[in-house]
Structures are given as C-alpha cells and as structure tokens.
Enzyme design. Structure first.
Site, PDB file in Angstrom:
ATOM      1  CG  ASN A 229     169.254  84.939  91.750  1.00  0.00           C
ATOM      2  OD1 ASN A 229     168.406  85.865  91.766  1.00  0.00           O
ATOM      3  ND2 ASN A 229     170.420  85.365  91.367  1.00  0.00           N
ATOM      4  CB  ILE A 233     168.256  91.332  89.542  1.00  0.00           C
ATOM      5  CG1 ILE A 233     168.642  92.452  90.819  1.00  0.00           C
ATOM      6  CG2 ILE A 233     168.878  91.884  88.503  1.00  0.00           C
ATOM      7  CD1 ILE A 233     170.120  92.730  91.016  1.00  0.00           C
ATOM      8  CB  SER A 263     168.352  80.870 122.092  1.00  0.00           C
ATOM      9  OG  SER A 263     169.148  80.733 123.176  1.00  0.00           O
TER      10      SER A 263
END
Length: 510
Positions: A229, A233, A263
């Site tokens: 992910n 970790i 923007s």
C-alpha cells in the site's frame, strides 16, 4: 479546464507558453477561434515587452536581448533550442519594428499574433500610439510586408510541428487529456515519475513493476513480505512475529485526500522572475521543465494536496507576510521590554491592521500624478510598475490580483485577532494593555459626511499611505474612543488649564 493544445501552441512564445491558462478557463468549448488567438496575443505582447525591457535593463541591442533571454532557458524539453529557432524566424522583424519605435502591441498586431476581429474592440496593453492606430499599424506592416515570418503566424504557427518536439507535445497532450500518469509501467494508474500527471498529482507508486502494489490499497497479508500500500511499512517484528502493518496501523482508520477542483486547487503559479527583466537570470528557469510538464500547476505545493516545502522565495507571496505566530512572538518580546522600562501606571494600546483593499478599489482606475498630464498612467499601472521592480510597499494590496488582495486582508485580520488576543489575555506589571481596531471605513464615512471622496484620503504620490486629512480624522476617532471607553488612560482634565493659557499663552500643542 485548460486546453492541452493551447498550452503547446503558445510554446513558440518561449517560456510563456501556458500563461494563457489565466484566461482560458471556461473557454475551451467556445465555438469560435477568437479566444484561442488571444493566447498567442498575450504571449507575444509579454515576450516582446521583455525583449524591449532587456534592451533597457542591460543597455543592449534587440538581437543581444533576444539571445540573452534564450540563454537563460534550460536545455531540457528543447526549450533553449526552440527559443533560438523562434528568434531566427521572428527576430529580424522584431528588430526592424523596434527601430521604427513600435511598441509591443504594434509589433504583435503586425506579426499577426494579435488580431482585431470585425466588430470587436482593439486589445492592447500599452497606451495607443499618438498617431491613429490604423495608420501606425499600416506603417508597421509596410516595414515587414515581404517578411517570410508572416507565413508562420498566418498559417496557425504550431510549435508542435517541429519534428524534434512532436513526441514531447504528444506526451503532454495525452497526460492532460487522460488525467493519468504517462509513465506507468505496471498500468495501475500510479507512477514513480513526478510530473505528466505522476506522483505530484497522486500517491507515489512504490513499485512500478508490480500492479498489485500501489498507494492506498488494503495491505496484502498485512504487508509481511512487501509494501503493497506504499505507506513505507512492511515486514515482521522479530521480537513477537507480528507484522508491523498490523501492529502499527490496525484500527488507525487511514484516510486519503481527494481534491475535486481546478487550477486554483492545483496551485497554478508563474514565478514573477520569469517575466521580470530586471530580476531574470540563469537561475530563474531551473524548475521550468517541471512546471511545464505539470501544466504550470504545482499540486505538490498546493494547500490541499501539497507535500513538499517550497524552496523558492517566489512560489507564493504569503510566506513573505508576517505570520500570526511570528507577530505574537515579536509583540510579546516588545511588551516585555516595555514592562522593564516604562514607569508603573503606564498604558499601552495595540492597533489592529486596516483592510487595505481600499487602495485598489478606490485608486486603480484613477490617474497617478505622473500620468495626469498625458492620461497614460493609472494607479493600476503604477502599482504594477512597483511590483515589477519589487519595491512595492505592499504588494498584497497594491495588486490587480483580487485573490491575493483578499488573502492579504485575511492575513491582516488574523494579525489583528492576534493583537486583540494579546491585549485581552496578557498582564504586565507596569502597564495595562488595550486593543484598538484600525477601522478605516469609519474614517471614510466621516470624510464623506464632509463632502469628500474616499480616494482623497490617500497620499497621491505613493498611493499607499493615509494623508494628513486621514490622519487627523483617525486621531479624532482615537481620542473619542479614549474618552468614552478608557477615560482613565487620559486622566482627569487639569482644572487650571484656562489659567495656564492666560499666563503662558497657546503653546502650540507641545
């Protein structure tokens, strides 16, 4: 949203190829070509203006100025090469027109980057020539009537037609159209490349060769063997055999941030030294390739999605302003100093900051003293001139940028709140502390009751400071408030004042 093709086709105008984004929002679906042409016009006028300013700043020829501008651009993305090529094509005509004392507006209309469509107003940045516009334009056209450069502008000159830029243009166009990373080896819609809709715009891919590893996914088997992910970790604690992801992250309810915006939300930004001849140098454009491949947005620095600290003092004017924390620290230092020096029973009053939007609102379309004779320099021009030279007493309020003016007023209000907080929460041995708003609107209303106009309260030369009339009106309000709310600050009136004046006369208020 911004048009990728317009971004690319403005590129022949050097570094300003995407300046059109300031005006192109909402125009991409317009059926006519007028708004597309305006992008070329804006870029041309600004670049030609810079060339002209270069000749003045460096006391150099037009040819030397154009070459100097190109020399500042980096080699990446063929920016320097493209610049020299454009100078080769259009430079001779620019030189001829400057010799005839034509300004940037005339030059760009002559080269047909700016066009006045039938029934449409004439668009120009500078005051119109003393001679009739049509006469001046025809005179300029005669100077370059046989120029081969006109074939480029008349044919819809497109920088992407150069073979060495075709692939770059296509890559940028695809990245913008798809809103997905151009470089994505495992096709998981995440990238380890920063720009071209890469990780500056979304999470960084920690393994671009594994489609099952990407930011934000649920961890694979508590990431015992790899970081799936991309939160950094993974692995197992050898002391107890528990995966670190489980030990540190289980139940933490991690969240991501998604910004649905434009923007503005992506922090569109053009550094001022890119278009300021007096400030431009070889260092000005080191980040230009990154900026261009990010469409001149800086999402990595935006207020919502930013994750980097700015390394440029020109990225945003707000960091140059005093923060509430810094003000609090400095004011407290000053008050502590005063407490050790003032006699017991003294009084200290903290003034709030005014709302300086008054300056632009009241003065921007009025003529500055320098422009009153020829009616050619307004305070808007004057403010812009000061900002260009970076000598403005208050760029935040003396600016045509409404957003910046509002942000400056918000900061001023924050600082005033900080002062008020200090006044109501802090106690000192030798003085009591008060806070007083700088309510300029009350001054204006008081002046208007006397028949005056608001703009008459500002110093005419610098267009910034309150003038003597405003100072007197503020003093009246100040003393009225003292007498009404804090009479002990003033103390009781001396009953012998009449006798003193009788004996010693009027001392002139000293």
């Amino acid at each position: 949203m911004k048009s990728p093709q317009k971004i690319l086709t403005t590129a022949p105008l050097f570094l300003l190829l995407t300046l059109h984004t300031l005006v192109s929002s909402g125009y991409d679906n317009w059926p006519d070509s007028r708004h597309s042409n305006s992008h070329y016009c804006i870029g041309c006028v600004l670049v030609v203006s810079m060339i002209e300013q270069f000749t003045q700043v460096h006391n150099s020829t037009v040819q030397t100025s154009m070459e100097r501008l190109c020399s500042y651009l980096p080699e990446k993305l063929f920016l320097k090469t493209t610049c020299y090529l454009v100078v080769h094509i259009f430079g001779p005509d620019i030189i001829k027109l400057f010799r005839a004392h034509m300004n940037a507006d005339v030059v760009c209309h002559t080269l047909e980057f700016c066009k006045q469509d039938p029934g449409q107003p004439l668009c120009h940045l500078y005051p119109l020539p003393k001679e009739a516009w049509k006469f001046t334009l025809e005179k300029a056209r005669q100077i370059v009537k046989k120029s081969p450069a006109l074939t480029y502008s008349r044919s819809g000159f497109d920088i992407c037609s150069f073979p060495f830029l075709a692939k770059i243009c296509q890559k940028i166009k695809l990245a913008i159209q798809n809103s997905l990373p151009l470089k994505d080896a495992d096709s998981d819609k995440y990238s380890d490349f920063p720009t071209l809709r890469g990780f500056h715009w979304r999470g960084r891919d920690c393994n671009d060769s594994n489609r099952m590893a990407y930011p934000g996914r649920r961890p694979d088997n508590w990431d015992s063997y790899q970081d799936s992910n991309c939160n950094g970790i993974w692995g197992v604690d050898p002391k107890d055999g528990i995966p670190y992801e489980k030990k540190f992250c289980e139940g933490s309810e991690p969240r991501g941030v998604i910004l649905l915006g434009d923007s503005a939300g992506a922090h569109f930004h053009i550094p001022p030294d890119w278009i300021t001849a007096s400030q431009m140098s070889l260092k000005s454009f080191f980040n230009l390739p990154i900026a261009l491949t990010n469409e001149l947005d800086w999402p990595q620095l935006s207020g919502t999605t930013g994750f980097l600290h700015s390394t440029s003092r020109n990225i945003d004017p707000l960091p140059e302003m005093t923060t509430p924390e810094k003000l609090y620290s400095k004011v407290m230092q000053t008050l502590q100093y005063l407490d050790s020096h003032l006699p017991n029973g003294s009084h200290v009053i903290l003034y709030g900051l005014p709302d300086g939007r008054f300056l632009w609102d009241q003065l921007h379309d009025r003529y500055h003293p320098l422009g009153q004779l020829n009616k050619d320099v307004t305070y808007a021009h004057f403010y812009s001139f000061l900002n260009c030279l970076q000598v403005s007493p208050c760029h935040g309020w003396m600016s045509s940028n409404k957003t910046l003016r509002n942000l400056t007023s918000e900061r001023a209000e924050q600082l005033s709140t900080t002062l008020k907080k200090i006044a109501t929460s802090q106690k000192f041995m030798n003085f009591d502390l008060f806070y007083l708003d700088f309510d300029f609107q009350k001054i204006v209303k008081k002046w208007q009751k006397r028949g005056g106009q608001p703009w008459q309260l500002i110093e005419p030369v610098d267009g910034f400071h309150p003038n003597e009339v405003a100072s007197q009106l503020f003093a009246d309000l100040f003393w009225e408030k003292m007498q009404r709310q804090w009479p002990h600050v003033l103390g009781k009136e001396n009953p012998f004042n009449p006798q003193i004046e009788q004996v010693f006369g009027d001392q002139g208020g000293h």
